[in-house]
Every structure is written in C-alpha cells, then in structure tokens.
Design an enzyme around this catalytic site. Structure first.
Site, PDB file in Angstrom:
ATOM      1  N   HIS A 307     -63.598  15.881 -14.581  1.00  0.00           N
ATOM      2  CA  HIS A 307     -63.805  14.742 -14.934  1.00  0.00           C
ATOM      3  C   HIS A 307     -64.626  14.781 -16.343  1.00  0.00           C
ATOM      4  O   HIS A 307     -65.297  15.599 -16.731  1.00  0.00           O
ATOM      5  CB  HIS A 307     -64.743  13.783 -13.938  1.00  0.00           C
ATOM      6  CG  HIS A 307     -64.756  12.524 -14.121  1.00  0.00           C
ATOM      7  ND1 HIS A 307     -65.464  11.770 -15.148  1.00  0.00           N
ATOM      8  CD2 HIS A 307     -64.180  11.422 -13.570  1.00  0.00           C
ATOM      9  CE1 HIS A 307     -65.343  10.547 -15.059  1.00  0.00           C
ATOM     10  NE2 HIS A 307     -64.545  10.537 -14.022  1.00  0.00           N
ATOM     11  N   ASP A 364     -60.194  10.871  -6.898  1.00  0.00           N
ATOM     12  CA  ASP A 364     -58.884  10.585  -6.467  1.00  0.00           C
ATOM     13  C   ASP A 364     -58.499  11.793  -5.694  1.00  0.00           C
ATOM     14  O   ASP A 364     -57.444  11.820  -5.244  1.00  0.00           O
ATOM     15  CB  ASP A 364     -57.905  10.787  -7.633  1.00  0.00           C
ATOM     16  CG  ASP A 364     -58.112   9.506  -8.565  1.00  0.00           C
ATOM     17  OD1 ASP A 364     -58.082   8.391  -8.231  1.00  0.00           O
ATOM     18  OD2 ASP A 364     -58.214   9.632  -9.951  1.00  0.00           O
TER      19      ASP A 364
HETATM   20  N1  CMC Z   1     -57.137  21.747 -13.727  1.00  0.00           N
HETATM   21  C1  CMC Z   1     -57.443  22.935 -14.385  1.00  0.00           C
HETATM   22  N2  CMC Z   1     -57.967  22.978 -15.646  1.00  0.00           N
HETATM   23  C2  CMC Z   1     -58.764  21.826 -15.844  1.00  0.00           C
HETATM   24  C3  CMC Z   1     -58.691  20.725 -15.213  1.00  0.00           C
HETATM   25  C4  CMC Z   1     -57.872  20.793 -14.134  1.00  0.00           C
HETATM   26  N3  CMC Z   1     -57.836  19.561 -13.433  1.00  0.00           N
HETATM   27  N4  CMC Z   1     -59.443  19.803 -15.641  1.00  0.00           N
HETATM   28  C5  CMC Z   1     -60.019  20.264 -16.910  1.00  0.00           C
HETATM   29  N5  CMC Z   1     -59.559  21.547 -16.885  1.00  0.00           N
HETATM   30  C6  CMC Z   1     -59.848  22.646 -17.870  1.00  0.00           C
HETATM   31  C7  CMC Z   1     -59.323  22.508 -19.086  1.00  0.00           C
HETATM   32  O1  CMC Z   1     -58.156  23.052 -19.361  1.00  0.00           O
HETATM   33  C8  CMC Z   1     -60.358  22.865 -20.260  1.00  0.00           C
HETATM   34  O2  CMC Z   1     -60.472  24.251 -20.290  1.00  0.00           O
HETATM   35  P1  CMC Z   1     -60.745  25.038 -21.659  1.00  0.00           P
HETATM   36  O3  CMC Z   1     -62.195  24.934 -21.850  1.00  0.00           O
HETATM   37  O4  CMC Z   1     -60.361  26.616 -21.259  1.00  0.00           O
HETATM   38  O5  CMC Z   1     -59.726  24.592 -22.744  1.00  0.00           O
HETATM   39  C9  CMC Z   1     -61.944  22.460 -19.512  1.00  0.00           C
HETATM   40  O6  CMC Z   1     -61.517  22.416 -18.353  1.00  0.00           O
HETATM   41  C10 CMC Z   1     -62.280  21.012 -19.896  1.00  0.00           C
HETATM   42  O7  CMC Z   1     -61.108  20.161 -19.845  1.00  0.00           O
HETATM   43  P2  CMC Z   1     -60.646  19.024 -20.790  1.00  0.00           P
HETATM   44  O8  CMC Z   1     -59.414  18.629 -20.539  1.00  0.00           O
HETATM   45  O9  CMC Z   1     -61.259  19.198 -21.983  1.00  0.00           O
HETATM   46  O10 CMC Z   1     -61.674  17.937 -20.260  1.00  0.00           O
HETATM   47  P3  CMC Z   1     -61.331  16.328 -20.537  1.00  0.00           P
HETATM   48  O11 CMC Z   1     -62.910  15.590 -20.275  1.00  0.00           O
HETATM   49  O12 CMC Z   1     -60.779  15.968 -21.642  1.00  0.00           O
HETATM   50  O13 CMC Z   1     -60.564  15.828 -19.311  1.00  0.00           O
HETATM   51  C11 CMC Z   1     -59.611  15.115 -17.165  1.00  0.00           C
HETATM   52  C12 CMC Z   1     -61.087  15.063 -18.264  1.00  0.00           C
HETATM   53  C13 CMC Z   1     -60.080  14.116 -16.093  1.00  0.00           C
HETATM   54  C14 CMC Z   1     -58.511  14.196 -17.875  1.00  0.00           C
HETATM   55  C15 CMC Z   1     -59.303  16.595 -16.790  1.00  0.00           C
HETATM   56  O14 CMC Z   1     -60.320  17.017 -15.997  1.00  0.00           O
HETATM   57  C16 CMC Z   1     -57.878  16.299 -15.921  1.00  0.00           C
HETATM   58  O15 CMC Z   1     -56.809  16.352 -16.614  1.00  0.00           O
HETATM   59  N6  CMC Z   1     -57.934  16.364 -14.543  1.00  0.00           N
HETATM   60  C17 CMC Z   1     -57.058  16.237 -13.544  1.00  0.00           C
HETATM   61  C18 CMC Z   1     -56.330  14.872 -13.588  1.00  0.00           C
HETATM   62  C19 CMC Z   1     -57.428  13.669 -12.984  1.00  0.00           C
HETATM   63  O16 CMC Z   1     -57.919  14.423 -11.674  1.00  0.00           O
HETATM   64  N7  CMC Z   1     -57.752  12.679 -13.218  1.00  0.00           N
HETATM   65  C20 CMC Z   1     -58.523  11.704 -12.617  1.00  0.00           C
HETATM   66  C21 CMC Z   1     -59.977  11.546 -13.167  1.00  0.00           C
HETATM   67  S1  CMC Z   1     -61.094  10.657 -11.855  1.00  0.00           S
HETATM   68  C22 CMC Z   1     -60.468   9.106 -12.020  1.00  0.00           C
HETATM   69  C23 CMC Z   1     -60.579   8.197 -13.196  1.00  0.00           C
HETATM   70  O17 CMC Z   1     -61.680   7.499 -13.454  1.00  0.00           O
HETATM   71  O18 CMC Z   1     -59.967   8.259 -14.278  1.00  0.00           O
END
Ligand code: CMC
Length: 429
Positions: A307, A364
């Site tokens: 998240h 989710d």
């Molecule tokens: N699986 C694997 N690796 C992950 C995941 C995941 N679900 N989420 C984050 N990471 C890794 C990412 O690759 C990155 O690694 P590194 O530092 O080595 O590059 C690190 O964790 C930080 O992630 P980020 O993508 O920079 O974080 P963000 O804040 O931009 O993204 C997110 C947040 C929710 C989009 C992401 O965690 C994700 O894609 N999760 C899966 C989709 C999901 O469940 N979304 C629902 C969110 S809750 C409902 C809502 O309110 O929207």
C-alpha cells in the site's frame, strides 16, 4: 513564532512556513516557492505531496490507524451502519435520530431511476464490464438532471444531487449486473434497507422467490463502511481534481469510478480472486507465486499486498480477515481459496522481501473471499468498492468546493525537443 524551513538557492536564503494538522502531521507550505525562487517541486505519483488540508479522514500508515471524522474504523464497522457513516462523512458529525431518519427517508425516496436508463443499458453488449456501465450510468445523470450541471447553482440542488447519487447507486450497480446476465432488471423495493434492497435487485428473479439473508445484508453493510473513505487516494484525488474545474458532482464521481477500476487501486479485489484461483488451478503452490512476485523480471505482483501509505497492517484488512472467517462460518460456506489466501499471507509475512519493504495485506486481499461467499460475481467486486467509496468521494468533493480550492493544475519539467523548424514532408529524410 511558527516553524519554518530555511534553505539557500542561487546564493539567496529563503524561508517557507510549516503547517501542522490536528494529529501533528507537518508539511512545508510551498505555495509561494515558484514566485520566490523560480523553482517547482517534482514528485511522480505524489508520494510526498499533500494536495489539500482535509478534516474528513485521518490515517497513520506507520501505526495502522484509520479514522473517519475522528471515529476509529474498528468501532464504526462494529456499531454503525453504512448510511450513518455516509452522513458522518458528508456532514461532519454522527446524525441525531431525527437527522438519521430524514436522511434515510430521502435516500429511500430517490432509489428509482429514469425509465430511459433501460434504453441506455440495452445499448451495452452483455459482456460489458459492470464498472464501465456503472460509470456511464452515473455520468448519464447529468443529462437527466441538467440542473446539476452548475455545481454553484444552490445548496439545495447540491443536496438533492448527493441524495440521488447515494439512492440510485445500488440500482445502477444491480442493473449493470442484470445487463451482464441478460436478465430483466428488478426495481428498487423501498420497504428494504439499503443493502437488502441492493441484494434483492441483484438476485431476485421472476422465476423464483428470493429472500435476503440478514447475515449477507449485514456483512455487506460492514464492508461498505470499511471502504467508505480513505483520504487522498487515486480515485478521490481524481474526484477532487475533476470537481476543481467546477464540473458537476455526477461527472466528478463518474471519473472517480473509472480511476478506482484499475488493478492497482480498487480493481485489485477482482485481481486477488483471479490470482488465488490461478494458484489453485496450478496446484496450490503459494511459494511459486511468491517467487514470481519477487522476481524483478516478472511483471507479476502479489495482488492485495502493499500500500502507498500503510507500512504496517491495513486496519481494514485485519477486520476483513476476521469477518471472512465469521461470514463463511455463518453461511456454512467452505472456500479452498481462503486457505490459499491464508497460506500466501503467512508465507509473505515471513519472507525477507516483503518484510524489508513493509508489504502487508491490504483491504482487497480478503474482501473478495467474502463477496464470493455472499454470491457476488468476481467482476462486481470493484462495483461494490465504488458503492462503499461513494460517500467518501462526495464528502471530499464537497470539502474541496467549500474550501474554495483553485483548479488543480500541476506543473511539469519539460524534457522533449527544443525549438525546431517545421520541415515539409517531401524534404524529410
Ligand atoms: N508484490 C510484489 N512487490 C511489491 C508489491 C506487490 N504487491 N507491492 C509493492 N512491491 C514492491 C515494489 O516492487 C517495490 O520494490 P523495490 O523497492 O524493490 O522497487 C516496493 O515494493 C515499493 O513498491 P512501490 O510500487 O514503489 O509502491 P507504491 O506505493 O508505488 O505502490 C501499490 C503501492 C498498492 C500500487 C503496490 O503495493 C501494488 O501494486 N500492490 C498490488 C496491487 C494492490 O493490491 N492494490 C490495492 C491497494 S489497496 C486498495 C486501494 O485503496 O487502492
């Protein structure tokens, strides 16, 4: 003397004010930065950017705290109802008995939608995703209620639009599902409560009797409460941004629904179940999928994990995990996908990659398992998220308007070609 931030740039000293919220969160106020220094800030994904001050929802991602208007989510989920929470978010305080009765009565009065909506619905192919149908039907309200086009027209007009939105949302959502099924739509039944009415419109068929199970209606009501607001997330920021151009509340909410649809946001609830199903079909090897999620050359992500703001357990996920066990138990449903989810969660929470990055299950991860147990088809999961988030979007849209916020218009740093002369086509190499 309030706190400031001092810095030097281009041989000059500057000072910017610090603003502080009621929960002691601090921000540098950069409103005058460009005028004073010629600089802008750049922050892709707005990871460090506060777009507004807001008195609606507080969340502490480090401690896993979520409060609507000061009330803890755990207490609201246990003791309140969705319509009471909607009132709280939109009007700022819990309603008195008479305010609640009036609000509920108004919403019940407006559940019916214009008969011509059926014609619009007929224009959609039956394989249309219900999120696309929902956002179109919500936006179509600008045509049925042209008085709503000018959001500055009057407070009474705005209140009516808000009531219509909350009242008609379950009708549109259920009709989007009926369109997909190729079944005749059901009209609202105003003798039923908000969630029971929705379930009845979803599942009643002319060929057999349908009785809403109160366990199902209660579980749905709690899920809607848990989704009702989440401060400046992608869809809420979209609603505020669209609304900042003084577009109507219907157009703004419709845009929010589209933003919610994506799998990184609300669409994750559908993706989680699809992922768990795929793991099950592939022999149930959770570790294999954990490895895929960690592999930087593989686009696969563990859906329902991670998240932007929670670096600890998402408090909503905690409640939903417990509710999943309760609801499945009460309904006598056993779902092998729940076991896979628990195994995957356990494996991830004990894996270095997920621990180091503070990746925890989000709202989710378990919600889809409950929706499935309630008989909701997978591609309706995000529609239910939208139904829950609606009061939050409305409250945020209203706050943006009442704050008199200017049109949202970020800047950029241009990185393209510099000034070039036009070359006629026959002279281009
Ligand atoms: N699986 C694997 N690796 C992950 C995941 C995941 N679900 N989420 C984050 N990471 C890794 C990412 O690759 C990155 O690694 P590194 O530092 O080595 O590059 C690190 O964790 C930080 O992630 P980020 O993508 O920079 O974080 P963000 O804040 O931009 O993204 C997110 C947040 C929710 C989009 C992401 O965690 C994700 O894609 N999760 C899966 C989709 C999901 O469940 N979304 C629902 C969110 S809750 C409902 C809502 O309110 O929207």
């Amino acid at each position: 003397m309030s706190e400031t931030v001092k810095f030097s740039y281009g041989g000059k000293d500057f000072e910017l004010p610090i603003i502080e919220g009621t929960e002691n969160e601090k921000a540098i106020d950069i409103a005058k930065l460009r005028a004073q220094t010629g600089l802008i800030t750049i922050d892709p994904g707005f990871k460090n950017t506060g777009s507004t001050t807001s008195s609606i929802t507080f969340l502490d991602g480090e401690l896993g705290v979520l409060r609507y208007r000061g009330y803890n989510i755990e207490e609201l989920a246990e003791k309140s109802t969705f319509l009471e929470v909607a009132y709280l978010l939109i009007y700022g305080n819990l309603p008195t008995q008479s305010q609640y009765e009036k609000f509920t009565r108004e919403i019940t009065t407006h559940t019916l939608v214009h008969e011509d909506i059926k014609k619009i619905l007929e224009g959609f192919p039956s394989n249309a995703h219900p999120m696309g149908v929902l956002s179109s039907l919500i936006c179509s309200q600008t045509a049925f209620y042209p008085d709503s086009l000018n959001p500055n027209r009057s407070e009474d007009q705005l209140t009516l639009s808000i009531v219509r939105l909350i009242a008609k949302m379950p009708t549109f959502a259920a009709w989007a599902y009926k369109n997909k099924m190729g079944h005749p739509v059901n009209y609202p039944d105003n003798s039923l409560d908000y969630c029971s009415n929705f379930l009845n419109m979803m599942f009643a068929l002319p060929v057999e009797k349908y009785e809403v199970d109160p366990i199902v209606a209660k579980a749905l009501d709690s899920l809607l409460i848990l989704h009702a607001d989440h401060e400046q997330n992608c869809s809420t920021s979209t609603v505020r941004l669209v609304g900042s151009s003084q577009a109507s509340v219907y157009a703004s909410i419709s845009a929010g629904i589209n933003a919610l649809w994506g799998p990184l946001h609300g669409g994750a609830n559908q993706s989680v179940i699809e992922m768990l199903e795929a793991i099950k079909a592939d022999g149930g090897d959770a570790k294999k999928y954990l490895d895929k999620a960690k592999d930087k050359n593989d686009p696969f992500r563990l859906m329902g994990f991670g998240h932007r703001v929670y670096k600890n357990f998402d408090p909503r996920a905690k409640i939903i995990k417990k509710a999943a066990d309760d609801v499945l138990g009460k309904l006598g449903v056993s779902d092998p996908v729940l076991d896979i989810a628990k195994e995957l969660e356990y494996a991830a929470l004990n894996d270095q990659y997920f621990v180091e990055r503070n990746l925890y299950p989000n709202v989710d991860f378990y919600s889809g398992i409950i929706y499935r147990a309630l008989g909701i088809p997978t591609d309706m999961f995000t529609v239910l998220f939208a139904m829950g988030r609606l009061p939050g979007w409305i409250a945020q849209w209203k706050e943006m308007r009442h704050n008199g916020e200017p049109i949202g218009r970020p800047r950029q740093i241009y990185t393209g070609a510099v000034d070039r002369n036009y070359i006629p086509m026959n002279k281009r190499g």
